[in-house]
Design a protein around this motif. Structure first.
Motif, PDB file in Angstrom:
ATOM      1  N   ILE A  44     -17.518 152.381  14.805  1.00  0.00           N
ATOM      2  CA  ILE A  44     -17.457 152.085  16.191  1.00  0.00           C
ATOM      3  C   ILE A  44     -18.339 152.926  17.127  1.00  0.00           C
ATOM      4  N   ARG A  45     -17.744 154.293  16.860  1.00  0.00           N
ATOM      5  CA  ARG A  45     -18.680 155.251  17.532  1.00  0.00           C
ATOM      6  C   ARG A  45     -20.109 155.354  17.332  1.00  0.00           C
ATOM      7  N   HIS A  46     -20.324 155.067  16.122  1.00  0.00           N
ATOM      8  CA  HIS A  46     -21.973 155.050  15.570  1.00  0.00           C
ATOM      9  C   HIS A  46     -22.638 153.991  16.207  1.00  0.00           C
ATOM     10  N   GLY A  47     -22.108 152.821  16.012  1.00  0.00           N
ATOM     11  CA  GLY A  47     -22.553 151.583  16.827  1.00  0.00           C
ATOM     12  C   GLY A  47     -22.869 151.740  18.216  1.00  0.00           C
ATOM     13  N   LEU A  48     -21.802 152.309  18.911  1.00  0.00           N
ATOM     14  CA  LEU A  48     -21.859 152.492  20.076  1.00  0.00           C
ATOM     15  C   LEU A  48     -22.961 153.505  20.723  1.00  0.00           C
ATOM     16  N   THR A  49     -23.229 154.798  19.905  1.00  0.00           N
ATOM     17  CA  THR A  49     -24.211 155.544  20.219  1.00  0.00           C
ATOM     18  C   THR A  49     -25.446 154.954  20.084  1.00  0.00           C
ATOM     19  N   VAL A  50     -25.752 154.212  19.162  1.00  0.00           N
ATOM     20  CA  VAL A  50     -27.071 153.319  18.911  1.00  0.00           C
ATOM     21  C   VAL A  50     -27.328 152.448  20.087  1.00  0.00           C
ATOM     22  N   LEU A  51     -26.183 151.676  20.750  1.00  0.00           N
ATOM     23  CA  LEU A  51     -26.464 150.907  21.733  1.00  0.00           C
ATOM     24  C   LEU A  51     -26.606 151.666  22.950  1.00  0.00           C
ATOM     25  N   GLN A  52     -25.995 152.906  23.223  1.00  0.00           N
ATOM     26  CA  GLN A  52     -26.230 153.595  24.731  1.00  0.00           C
ATOM     27  C   GLN A  52     -27.653 154.247  24.608  1.00  0.00           C
ATOM     28  N   VAL A  53     -28.330 154.330  23.522  1.00  0.00           N
ATOM     29  CA  VAL A  53     -29.605 154.626  23.364  1.00  0.00           C
ATOM     30  C   VAL A  53     -30.823 153.457  23.442  1.00  0.00           C
ATOM     31  N   ALA A  54     -30.265 152.432  22.840  1.00  0.00           N
ATOM     32  CA  ALA A  54     -31.478 151.163  22.504  1.00  0.00           C
ATOM     33  C   ALA A  54     -31.905 150.844  23.951  1.00  0.00           C
ATOM     34  N   HIS A  55     -31.213 150.644  25.124  1.00  0.00           N
ATOM     35  CA  HIS A  55     -31.633 150.199  26.431  1.00  0.00           C
ATOM     36  C   HIS A  55     -32.953 150.870  26.683  1.00  0.00           C
ATOM     37  N   GLU A  56     -33.111 152.048  26.706  1.00  0.00           N
ATOM     38  CA  GLU A  56     -34.415 152.974  27.319  1.00  0.00           C
ATOM     39  C   GLU A  56     -35.405 152.912  26.246  1.00  0.00           C
ATOM     40  N   VAL A  57     -35.260 152.527  24.817  1.00  0.00           N
ATOM     41  CA  VAL A  57     -36.481 152.328  24.000  1.00  0.00           C
ATOM     42  C   VAL A  57     -36.911 150.904  23.900  1.00  0.00           C
ATOM     43  N   LEU A  58     -36.052 149.915  24.292  1.00  0.00           N
ATOM     44  CA  LEU A  58     -36.585 148.698  24.249  1.00  0.00           C
ATOM     45  C   LEU A  58     -36.852 148.106  25.624  1.00  0.00           C
ATOM     46  N   ALA A  59     -36.459 148.745  26.636  1.00  0.00           N
ATOM     47  CA  ALA A  59     -36.874 148.068  28.146  1.00  0.00           C
ATOM     48  C   ALA A  59     -38.347 148.098  28.190  1.00  0.00           C
ATOM     49  N   PRO A  60     -39.175 149.314  28.015  1.00  0.00           N
ATOM     50  CA  PRO A  60     -40.467 148.919  28.290  1.00  0.00           C
ATOM     51  C   PRO A  60     -41.350 147.813  27.609  1.00  0.00           C
ATOM     52  N   ARG A  61     -40.637 147.481  26.347  1.00  0.00           N
ATOM     53  CA  ARG A  61     -41.486 146.307  26.040  1.00  0.00           C
ATOM     54  C   ARG A  61     -40.766 145.122  25.992  1.00  0.00           C
ATOM     55  N   ARG A  62     -39.435 145.145  26.583  1.00  0.00           N
ATOM     56  CA  ARG A  62     -38.558 143.738  26.755  1.00  0.00           C
ATOM     57  C   ARG A  62     -38.227 143.313  25.381  1.00  0.00           C
ATOM     58  N   GLY A  63     -37.716 144.267  24.608  1.00  0.00           N
ATOM     59  CA  GLY A  63     -37.693 144.143  23.124  1.00  0.00           C
ATOM     60  C   GLY A  63     -36.286 143.417  22.809  1.00  0.00           C
ATOM     61  N   ARG A  64     -36.155 143.354  21.441  1.00  0.00           N
ATOM     62  CA  ARG A  64     -35.017 142.624  20.879  1.00  0.00           C
ATOM     63  C   ARG A  64     -34.007 143.490  20.187  1.00  0.00           C
ATOM     64  N   PHE A  65     -32.822 143.299  20.474  1.00  0.00           N
ATOM     65  CA  PHE A  65     -31.764 144.216  19.592  1.00  0.00           C
ATOM     66  C   PHE A  65     -30.950 143.029  18.774  1.00  0.00           C
ATOM     67  N   VAL A  66     -30.701 143.301  17.695  1.00  0.00           N
ATOM     68  CA  VAL A  66     -29.991 142.632  16.486  1.00  0.00           C
ATOM     69  C   VAL A  66     -28.837 143.323  16.019  1.00  0.00           C
ATOM     70  N   LEU A  67     -27.649 142.905  16.281  1.00  0.00           N
ATOM     71  CA  LEU A  67     -26.621 143.747  15.338  1.00  0.00           C
ATOM     72  C   LEU A  67     -26.022 142.686  14.188  1.00  0.00           C
ATOM     73  N   VAL A  68     -26.035 143.430  13.116  1.00  0.00           N
ATOM     74  CA  VAL A  68     -25.670 142.748  11.811  1.00  0.00           C
ATOM     75  C   VAL A  68     -24.345 143.353  11.334  1.00  0.00           C
ATOM     76  N   VAL A  69     -23.231 142.420  11.352  1.00  0.00           N
ATOM     77  CA  VAL A  69     -21.865 143.044  10.884  1.00  0.00           C
ATOM     78  C   VAL A  69     -21.296 141.830  10.046  1.00  0.00           C
ATOM     79  N   PRO A  70     -20.397 142.054   9.062  1.00  0.00           N
ATOM     80  CA  PRO A  70     -19.755 141.101   8.307  1.00  0.00           C
ATOM     81  C   PRO A  70     -19.173 140.089   9.379  1.00  0.00           C
TER      82      PRO A  70
END
Length: 250
Positions: free
Chosen positions: A120-146
């Motif tokens: 959970i901590r690891h996934g949260l870390t990625v989400l906490q950083v994701a917005h700033e790298v995706l926002a300039p390109r109005r990007g897509r985030f996909v989470l894959v979990v069982p």
């Protein structure tokens, strides 16, 4: 026209299949395998495609403990590769150990930390950083979990707990980031797409009521590709269940 860039954080067959599909679809890939850094990057690059190459973010699991550490490692890698942002970020990281059945009553504190709280901590870390790298390109985030995230599993409680918590975090991000044009969606394959054949016959096996043939990591990658396609631009906060019809959850 700027190059399309995809970042994949993953360490298993599903992560590799997703990375291969993105390269084949024309993305330049930043590959982060925090379990065995760089172990499959060469194989992905050799697979070919229309993309411009593969760059390895040589991070260990430790870097996912802290958003500032991950932000610094990712920022450095993107700058060195000449990228100013990310179009697609796919998070697939799941511990192989989490697929080993363990009775709930017998779980130790250390096991719970390692198999439930750390992911959970690891996934949260990625989400906490994701917005700033995706926002300039109005990007897509996909989470894959069982898919055990959706229905639980008697002896896979840490895995189900971590997966459902990450799914809830992703849905919250989908609501918050929609106004910035960022989509956030979830793909939930059955456990057999992860190669967990030892779970046949357990309560997570719905093999008697699914489409013919076993689900594969490539099936997961194909579903991911649907969610990052231009035609899916109005789709966010959605969970796409890729299990051949076993669960049929809304």
């Amino acid at each position: 026209m700027s190059r399309r860039v995809a970042l994949v954080v993953g360490a298993d067959d599903v992560g590799e299949a997703v990375a291969r599909r993105l390269v084949r679809d024309g993305y330049e890939l930043v590959w982060c395998d925090p379990v065995e850094p760089g172990s499959v990057a060469g194989r992905i690059a050799e697979g070919g495609g229309d993309g411009g190459g593969v760059v390895t973010l040589g991070a260990s699991l430790d870097v996912l403990d802290d958003p500032d550490d991950f932000r610094a490692a990712l920022g450095s890698t993107l700058r060195d590769a000449g990228h100013d942002g990310v179009d697609v970020l796919v998070y697939t990281l799941v511990s192989v150990e989490a697929f080993v059945p363990r009775p709930l009553a017998g779980l130790t504190g250390a096991e719970w930390q390692r198999l439930a709280e750390d992911p959970i901590r690891h996934g949260l870390t990625v989400l906490q950083v994701a917005h700033e790298v995706l926002a300039p390109r109005r990007g897509r985030f996909v989470l894959v979990v069982p898919a055990v995230a959706l229905e639980g599993a008697a002896e896979l409680v840490p895995l189900a707990t971590a997966a459902e918590t990450l799914r809830a975090l992703a849905k919250s991000a989908a609501r918050r980031w929609a106004t910035d044009g960022i989509t956030v969606n979830i793909v939930t394959p059955d456990v057999f797409a992860y190669g967990a054949e030892h779970l046949r016959g357990t309560d997570v096996d719905r093999g008697e009521a699914v489409l013919p043939g076993a689900g594969t990591a490539a099936d997961v990658a194909d579903a991911m590709s649907l969610l990052v396609a231009p035609a899916a631009g109005r789709l966010t906060g959605t969970t796409l269940v890729v299990d051949g019809g076993a669960l049929m959850a809304p």
